[in-house]
Design an enzyme around this catalytic site. Structure first.
Site, PDB file in Angstrom:
ATOM      1  N   ALA A  23      43.352  -5.997   3.561  1.00  0.00           N
ATOM      2  CA  ALA A  23      43.343  -7.361   4.115  1.00  0.00           C
ATOM      3  C   ALA A  23      44.693  -7.833   4.627  1.00  0.00           C
ATOM      4  O   ALA A  23      44.841  -9.003   4.960  1.00  0.00           O
ATOM      5  CB  ALA A  23      42.841  -8.339   3.054  1.00  0.00           C
ATOM      6  N   ASN A  24      45.669  -6.952   4.722  1.00  0.00           N
ATOM      7  CA  ASN A  24      46.978  -7.408   5.190  1.00  0.00           C
ATOM      8  C   ASN A  24      47.095  -7.439   6.706  1.00  0.00           C
ATOM      9  O   ASN A  24      48.028  -8.019   7.252  1.00  0.00           O
ATOM     10  CB  ASN A  24      48.088  -6.527   4.614  1.00  0.00           C
ATOM     11  CG  ASN A  24      47.981  -5.079   5.063  1.00  0.00           C
ATOM     12  OD1 ASN A  24      47.133  -4.351   4.567  1.00  0.00           O
ATOM     13  ND2 ASN A  24      48.833  -4.664   5.990  1.00  0.00           N
ATOM     14  N   TYR A  36      36.294  11.121  10.872  1.00  0.00           N
ATOM     15  CA  TYR A  36      36.080   9.673  10.893  1.00  0.00           C
ATOM     16  C   TYR A  36      34.598   9.344  11.016  1.00  0.00           C
ATOM     17  O   TYR A  36      34.072   8.505  10.272  1.00  0.00           O
ATOM     18  CB  TYR A  36      36.850   9.049  12.050  1.00  0.00           C
ATOM     19  CG  TYR A  36      36.658   7.552  12.155  1.00  0.00           C
ATOM     20  CD1 TYR A  36      37.231   6.695  11.216  1.00  0.00           C
ATOM     21  CD2 TYR A  36      35.894   7.002  13.177  1.00  0.00           C
ATOM     22  CE1 TYR A  36      37.048   5.324  11.297  1.00  0.00           C
ATOM     23  CE2 TYR A  36      35.707   5.627  13.266  1.00  0.00           C
ATOM     24  CZ  TYR A  36      36.288   4.800  12.325  1.00  0.00           C
ATOM     25  OH  TYR A  36      36.095   3.445  12.403  1.00  0.00           O
TER      26      TYR A  36
END
Length: 321
Positions: free
Chosen positions: A27-28, A180
């Site tokens: 969440a940064n 991915y």
């Protein structure tokens, strides 16, 4: 095609979140930051679970600027480390016994092959095994809160993914796109299997998933020069049809977390054939993501690799005669 109404769902539709505690991984920055910011602005207590404590503190300060009355906490969590995951779960239990929302947002992609300290391929570890382990360790906190939710962020790239159970960690050859895509398919298979187990246990907690479309974030910082250039904000006028802002890209996960009409097993993202851009709606995932046999096998393999078992049992499956 989307299966829900095409009315635009925006941040104005977010209900009052006062009294709820939401933990957002990664969440940064990017989508995780925007998700936390939106929830904080609507009254939620937010916990920024990040690998780097300094960056988490900076993000908390930025949220406080736009939401001065918000309660924002940070938690150190490295999803590529089982030791860090266990420590973070213990710290969360000690500091925040109530948990209403878990948003498994953090993810990444490694252009070059790398192995974690636990011996897992890095992309698969960070994007799937880490969230699987952390969710399992904190699930009892969520089960104790009526109406709690677990939201896992996938990607439109899951449609190109396959789960190779004979070589989950790409020991026979690494291609970062395939790693991915596999991990993002695993996110959906995990969500659907978790929801099946929650429903069988009669829990009010639900699991749902979301994807951001093509959002312009720092996600591509380790990618090719062309991708890094296209991600830059100054090119948004040329790529408006292909990419959207991180603010809009965060809306599908937020909607999945707060919309009262969300059901367990729902999947939200931009509607339309390509699902690149747009406001969030209920969308369909690939046929492969709904393979219940593969979901079950992935779950069992994830338990074996992480050593984490869940407090909800596998549902009884009826085999056609």
């Amino acid at each position: 095609m989307a299966t829900s109404t095409m009315r635009r769902w925006t941040s104005a539709d977010i209900p009052d979140q006062r009294g709820r505690t939401a933990l957002i991984t990664g969440a940064n920055t990017g989508l995780g930051f925007q998700t936390a910011k939106l929830l904080a602005e609507h009254g939620a207590t937010v916990i920024l679970a990040c690998r780097n404590p300094g960056k988490a503190a900076e993000a908390a300060a930025r949220i406080a600027t736009s939401a001065p009355d918000a309660t924002v906490h940070t938690l150190q969590l490295d999803l590529a480390s089982l030791a860090s995951i266990r420590h973070a779960a213990e710290q969360l239990r000690a500091d925040h016994p109530r948990l209403d929302l878990l948003i498994n947002n953090a993810g990444g992609i490694r252009p070059r092959y790398a192995v974690t300290e636990d011996g897992f391929e890095s992309t698969f570890a960070t994007n799937h095994l880490g969230p699987f382990a952390f969710t399992g360790l904190v699930l009892d906190q969520l089960l104790a809160v009526p109406g709690s939710r677990i939201i896992t962020v996938s990607s439109i790239g899951h449609r190109r993914g396959t789960v190779d159970f004979d070589d989950l960690h790409f020991a026979r050859g690494y291609r970062y796109q395939h790693a991915y895509f596999q991990s993002k398919l695993a996110n959906l298979m995990f969500t659907y299997e978790l929801q099946r187990r929650l429903a069988a246990a009669g829990a009010s907690t639900i699991a749902a998933a979301a994807h951001p479309g093509n959002a312009r974030t720092e996600f591509g910082r380790e990618m090719s020069l062309l991708v890094r250039v296209l991600m830059r904000p100054q090119f948004r006028m040329l790529t408006w049809w292909l990419m959207q802002s991180p603010q809009r890209g965060a809306l599908p996960a937020v909607r999945a977390a707060v919309d009262p009409d969300v059901r367990g097993g729902d999947y939200y993202g931009p509607p339309g054939r390509a699902q690149f851009t747009g406001y969030p709606a209920r969308v369909q995932s690939s046929v492969r993501s709904h393979d219940t046999g593969a979901q079950r096998r992935l779950w069992q393999e994830s338990e074996r690799l992480t050593g984490i078992t869940y407090p909800v049992r596998e549902p009884v499956r009826v085999t056609p005669s």
